[in-house]
Structures are given as structure tokens and as C-alpha cells.
Design a protein around this motif. Structure first.
Motif, mmCIF file in Angstrom:
data_model
loop_
_atom_site.group_PDB
_atom_site.id
_atom_site.type_symbol
_atom_site.label_atom_id
_atom_site.label_comp_id
_atom_site.label_asym_id
_atom_site.label_seq_id
_atom_site.Cartn_x
_atom_site.Cartn_y
_atom_site.Cartn_z
ATOM 1 N N ASP A 75 97.743 -9.108 51.825
ATOM 2 C CA ASP A 75 98.057 -7.939 52.138
ATOM 3 C C ASP A 75 96.887 -7.397 53.011
ATOM 4 O OD1 ASP A 75 95.820 -7.864 50.196
ATOM 5 O OD2 ASP A 75 96.516 -6.186 49.132
ATOM 6 N N ALA A 76 95.940 -8.346 53.382
ATOM 7 C CA ALA A 76 94.943 -7.818 54.378
ATOM 8 C C ALA A 76 95.633 -7.531 55.639
ATOM 9 C CB ALA A 76 93.707 -8.941 54.299
ATOM 10 N N GLN A 77 94.648 -6.728 56.569
ATOM 11 C CA GLN A 77 94.954 -6.390 57.893
ATOM 12 C C GLN A 77 94.364 -7.415 58.901
ATOM 13 O OE1 GLN A 77 94.053 -1.938 57.639
ATOM 14 N NE2 GLN A 77 95.977 -1.909 59.015
ATOM 15 N N TRP A 78 94.934 -7.918 59.927
ATOM 16 C CA TRP A 78 94.311 -8.461 60.947
ATOM 17 C C TRP A 78 94.648 -8.182 62.364
ATOM 18 C CZ3 TRP A 78 92.078 -13.381 59.995
ATOM 19 C CH2 TRP A 78 91.889 -13.854 58.451
ATOM 20 N N LEU A 119 96.906 -9.005 64.906
ATOM 21 C CA LEU A 119 96.649 -10.184 65.171
ATOM 22 C C LEU A 119 97.706 -11.421 64.871
ATOM 23 C CD1 LEU A 119 93.978 -11.597 66.887
ATOM 24 C CD2 LEU A 119 93.091 -12.290 64.460
ATOM 25 N N PRO A 120 98.278 -11.904 65.784
ATOM 26 C CA PRO A 120 99.406 -13.050 65.428
ATOM 27 C C PRO A 120 98.644 -14.126 64.587
ATOM 28 C CG PRO A 120 99.114 -13.052 67.745
ATOM 29 C CD PRO A 120 98.261 -12.139 67.321
ATOM 30 N N VAL A 121 99.554 -14.814 63.891
ATOM 31 C CA VAL A 121 99.055 -15.915 63.071
ATOM 32 C C VAL A 121 98.523 -17.053 63.908
ATOM 33 C CG1 VAL A 121 99.657 -17.936 61.553
ATOM 34 C CG2 VAL A 121 100.634 -15.594 61.233
ATOM 35 N N GLU A 122 99.155 -17.388 65.241
ATOM 36 C CA GLU A 122 98.626 -18.549 65.917
ATOM 37 C C GLU A 122 96.847 -17.954 66.333
ATOM 38 O OE1 GLU A 122 101.562 -16.002 68.482
ATOM 39 O OE2 GLU A 122 101.381 -16.868 66.447
ATOM 40 N N LYS A 123 96.611 -16.905 66.456
ATOM 41 C CA LYS A 123 95.388 -16.363 66.931
ATOM 42 C C LYS A 123 94.424 -16.423 65.595
ATOM 43 C CE LYS A 123 95.208 -13.682 71.158
ATOM 44 N NZ LYS A 123 95.079 -12.548 71.777
ATOM 45 N N PHE A 134 87.961 -9.968 51.872
ATOM 46 C CA PHE A 134 88.012 -9.314 53.132
ATOM 47 C C PHE A 134 89.365 -8.768 53.351
ATOM 48 C CE2 PHE A 134 84.987 -12.609 55.287
ATOM 49 C CZ PHE A 134 83.802 -12.034 54.520
ATOM 50 N N ASN A 135 89.410 -7.332 53.448
ATOM 51 C CA ASN A 135 90.583 -6.658 53.624
ATOM 52 C C ASN A 135 91.003 -6.216 54.732
ATOM 53 O OD1 ASN A 135 90.404 -6.373 50.524
ATOM 54 N ND2 ASN A 135 88.999 -4.624 50.880
ATOM 55 N N LYS A 136 90.139 -6.437 55.694
ATOM 56 C CA LYS A 136 90.727 -6.081 57.343
ATOM 57 C C LYS A 136 89.565 -6.729 58.033
ATOM 58 C CE LYS A 136 90.803 -2.031 60.543
ATOM 59 N NZ LYS A 136 90.415 -0.663 60.600
ATOM 60 N N LEU A 137 90.206 -7.645 58.998
ATOM 61 C CA LEU A 137 89.341 -8.318 59.993
ATOM 62 C C LEU A 137 89.869 -8.052 61.424
ATOM 63 C CD1 LEU A 137 90.308 -10.144 57.216
ATOM 64 C CD2 LEU A 137 88.694 -11.934 58.474
ATOM 65 N N THR A 138 88.902 -7.854 62.132
ATOM 66 C CA THR A 138 89.267 -7.345 63.540
ATOM 67 C C THR A 138 88.680 -8.283 64.479
ATOM 68 O OG1 THR A 138 89.238 -5.027 62.803
ATOM 69 C CG2 THR A 138 88.975 -5.485 65.173
ATOM 70 N N LEU A 139 89.314 -9.039 65.600
ATOM 71 C CA LEU A 139 88.615 -9.567 66.491
ATOM 72 C C LEU A 139 87.944 -8.908 67.495
ATOM 73 C CD1 LEU A 139 88.531 -12.641 67.889
ATOM 74 C CD2 LEU A 139 90.785 -12.284 68.857
ATOM 75 N N LEU A 140 86.998 -8.959 67.960
ATOM 76 C CA LEU A 140 86.145 -8.203 68.663
ATOM 77 C C LEU A 140 86.085 -8.711 70.331
ATOM 78 C CD1 LEU A 140 83.331 -7.229 66.391
ATOM 79 C CD2 LEU A 140 85.350 -5.821 66.664
#
Length: 337
Positions: free
Chosen positions: A60-63, A78-82, A108-114
Motif C-alpha cells: 500500500d506504499a506510494q511510489w 513511479l512504474p514498477v520497471e523504474k 517506508f510508506n512513501k518513496l519519491t525518486l528525486l
């Protein structure tokens, strides 16, 4: 509890159960798994200059993807391949400290690619806590003090590009000294310990060649130059996964021995140390230590590994909680005392 803003890994590890936190880390490792209901989740290891954290990322985490200068929307998924390509990338983390079976667990409930330009991974790269000038000075002292053919060999080997890589390389991807300059730090600890042990054994009346011990200790992990690579975080090479650093180290050593004309007896002495330094076949050594010098280096290597695991496990414990979580690498819990 309100989330703290941008904590480092050391601060996160000191938080009590129930705490929320935010942080910026570099992803060291990530693997996808499935829970008992078949839903995907991830085991993630993240790092910063203060250390590393292992965490769970449930289904249920956000990517999110905020890596572009101008995001296309306010909520870019963020798509699974990324997701599967995040190793070595800088990410923003929203997390919570949970308790599982009496031990703290990080979720980790939310991960953001910076943006990797705005938040370059190198800025969050773990490094040896010991200043590089000190490490270099100690290494040079050992090399200069090593006599005979073994010492001459060391002074030829540890120069130029090989020395530059050896100085900066990690000693592992995880478990111990998995950071820049980690290989140098670990090698020094092993060599200094081994030299002291060899001198003690000589005093006790045993026939030990101290120069061979020092040279073998300084060379014992040279295969890690080929087994790992240092991009933004330590990574294992394909050769490292298939051949392991023991075999690769022996191959590299033989090439150097031929290049610099090492005599057969010294080549056998040092080559045996490289091949046997893990102590037992089940730990990756094709042969077991059969000389005093090899037994000493193997013992020093094992001791430094266990001491690192002890220190890493207890450094954030409190007087109220002096026993560490289970350490998989050493198959035990540690006591802070």
C-alpha cells in the motif's frame, strides 16, 4: 506523532516505535517479494553518510517520480520497471518506526525518486568514519616496514591506478565496511591485528614470518577490486557474483606475481593466504589455512568482520535496550555491555 523533517539514518535508528520520519537516502539494494496473500512488497536498504537502514515497503506504499525539473503532474506514479532500477538513486522517504516480534522495524510508506542533479547520490555517499589521511598514513607505514621480497612486491603493487582504486573501494555491498574507503579501512584493521598476532606468536616461540603475514593481510582482499564497483553506492559486479573475490583475488595476484617476477616460494606463501583467508570451505575458501601465516591472517579477518558487526549493531542501543536485534551475518545478538 508528527514526522520529523529530514533526519539522517543515525537519527532515524534512535527513534522509538510509532515515530514518523522524513529523510533523503540513496537506495543501496532493493528486491521485490510477495507476502502470504500474494501481494508484492519490497525489501530495501538505503544509505547516507551516517550509515544504512534496512526497511520494508508494503503493497500500500506510494511510489512517486519527481525526478524531472518540471513534473508532469502533482502525483507522478513511479512504474514498477523504474522501481526495480532505483539502486544508486537518491530518494525522499516518508516512513514509520514499527515494532515486530519485540524488535524495531522500519516501514517506508512513501518513496519519491528525486532529481539526481539537485540531489546527487555522491552527496549522500557513506564513507569510512576514519579520515582518509589517517588511513593512508597507516597503510604506508605497514608497507614501508615490510621487509624482504614480500615488502618489495607490496611497494610495486600498491601504486598508480591500482592504489587509487584500492584506496576508494568498498569492502562489501552489505554486512561490513560497505562504503567508500571501506576496503582500505578493513584491510588495515586486518593487517595491523595480524601483525600483532604474528609478533606475539614469535615471542611464544613459533616460527612465523611476519613480513609474509603483513603482505598477505594487505593483499588478502585484492579481488574485491573486481568483485565490486563504486558508482554511487557499492555494487557487485557480474564476475563478483559468479566467481567471488577469493578466486578473483588469486587470479589478479598471479598476474601481478608474474609481472614483478615473484619467486615461486613467496608466490605460494602469499597465494595460499589469499585462497584460504575465509578459513573454511563452507565460507568460500577453496582451501583451509595450512601455514602459521595463513591461520593468523584468516583469524584476523574473521575477528575484524565480527567486531564491525558488533559495533554496527550496538552503536545506537540505549542502556534500557542493551541487546541488539538478530544479526544474520554472524547468527547472534550482541550486547552493548
Amino acid at each position: 506523532m508528527t514526522a520529523n523533517l529530514l533526519l539522517n539514518s543515525q537519527e532515524v535508528r534512535k527513534l522509538p516505535a510509532g515515530s514518523l520520519f522524513k529523510a533523503i537516502f540513496v537506495v543501496s539494494a532493493l528486491s521485490q517479494k510477495s507476502d502470504k496473500n500474494g501481494k508484492p512488497y519490497y525489501d530495501v536498504t538505503v544509505s547516507d553518510s551516517f550509515g544504512s537502514i534496512e526497511a520494508k515497503v508494503w503493497s500500500d506504499a506510494q511510489w512517486l517520480d519527481k525526478s524531472e525539473a518540471e513534473p508532469q503532474s502533482a502525483d507522478d506514479r513511479l512504474p514498477v520497471e523504474k522501481i526495480l532500477q532505483l539502486a544508486g538513486k537518491t530518494v525522499g522517504i516518508n516512513g514509520k518506526v514499527a515494532e515486530y516480534r519485540g524488535q524495531l522495524q522500519f516501514n517506508f510508506n512513501k518513496l519519491t525518486l528525486l532529481s539526481q542533479e539537485k540531489y546527487p547520490p555522491a552527496g549522500y555517499l557513506p564513507r569510512s568514519p576514519i579520515p582518509i589521511e589517517e588511513l593512508t598514513g597507516r597503510f604506508e607505514t605497514l608497507v614501508k616496514g615490510c621487509g624482504g621480497e614480500a615488502g618489495d612486491f607490496l611497494r610495486k603493487v600498491f601504486t598508480g591506478e591500482l592504489w587509487s582504486r584500492f584506496r576508494d573501494w568498498p569492502a562489501a555491498v552489505s554486512h561490513h565496511h560497505a562504503y567508500a574507503n571501506g576496503l582500505l579501512e578493513h584491510t588495515l584493521s586486518v593487517a595491523e591485528c595480524a601483525k600483532s598476532m604474528a609478533e606475539s606468536m614469535r615471542t611464544a616461540g613459533y616460527d612465523v614470518d611476519i613480513d609474509i603475514v603483513v603482505a598477505g593481510a594487505l593483499l588478502h582482499d585484492i579481488g574485491k577490486l573486481d568483485s565490486y564497483r563504486m558508482i554511487s553506492v557499492p555494487e557487485m559486479t557480474v564476475e563478483g557474483a559468479l566467481l567471488d573475490h577469493v578466486a578473483q583475488g588469486y587470479m589478479r595476484f598471479n598476474e601481478l606475481a608474474a609481472q614483478y617476477g615473484l619467486t615461486e616460494k613467496t608466490r605460494m606463501h602469499l597465494g595460499h593466504i589469499l585462497l584460504s583467508h575465509h578459513g573454511q570451505r563452507e565460507f568460500g575458501s577453496p582451501v583451509v589455512p595450512a601455514t602459521p601465516e595463513a591461520m593468523i591472517v584468516s583469524s584476523a579477518d574473521e575477528l575484524d568482520f565480527r567486531m564491525f558487526c558488533w559495533n554496527d549493531s550496538v552503536k545506537n542501543l540505549t542502556d534500557d535496550q542493551p541487546i541488539s536485534a538478530w544479526n544474520n551475518s554472524t547468527q547472534r545478538r550482541f550486547w552493548k555491555r
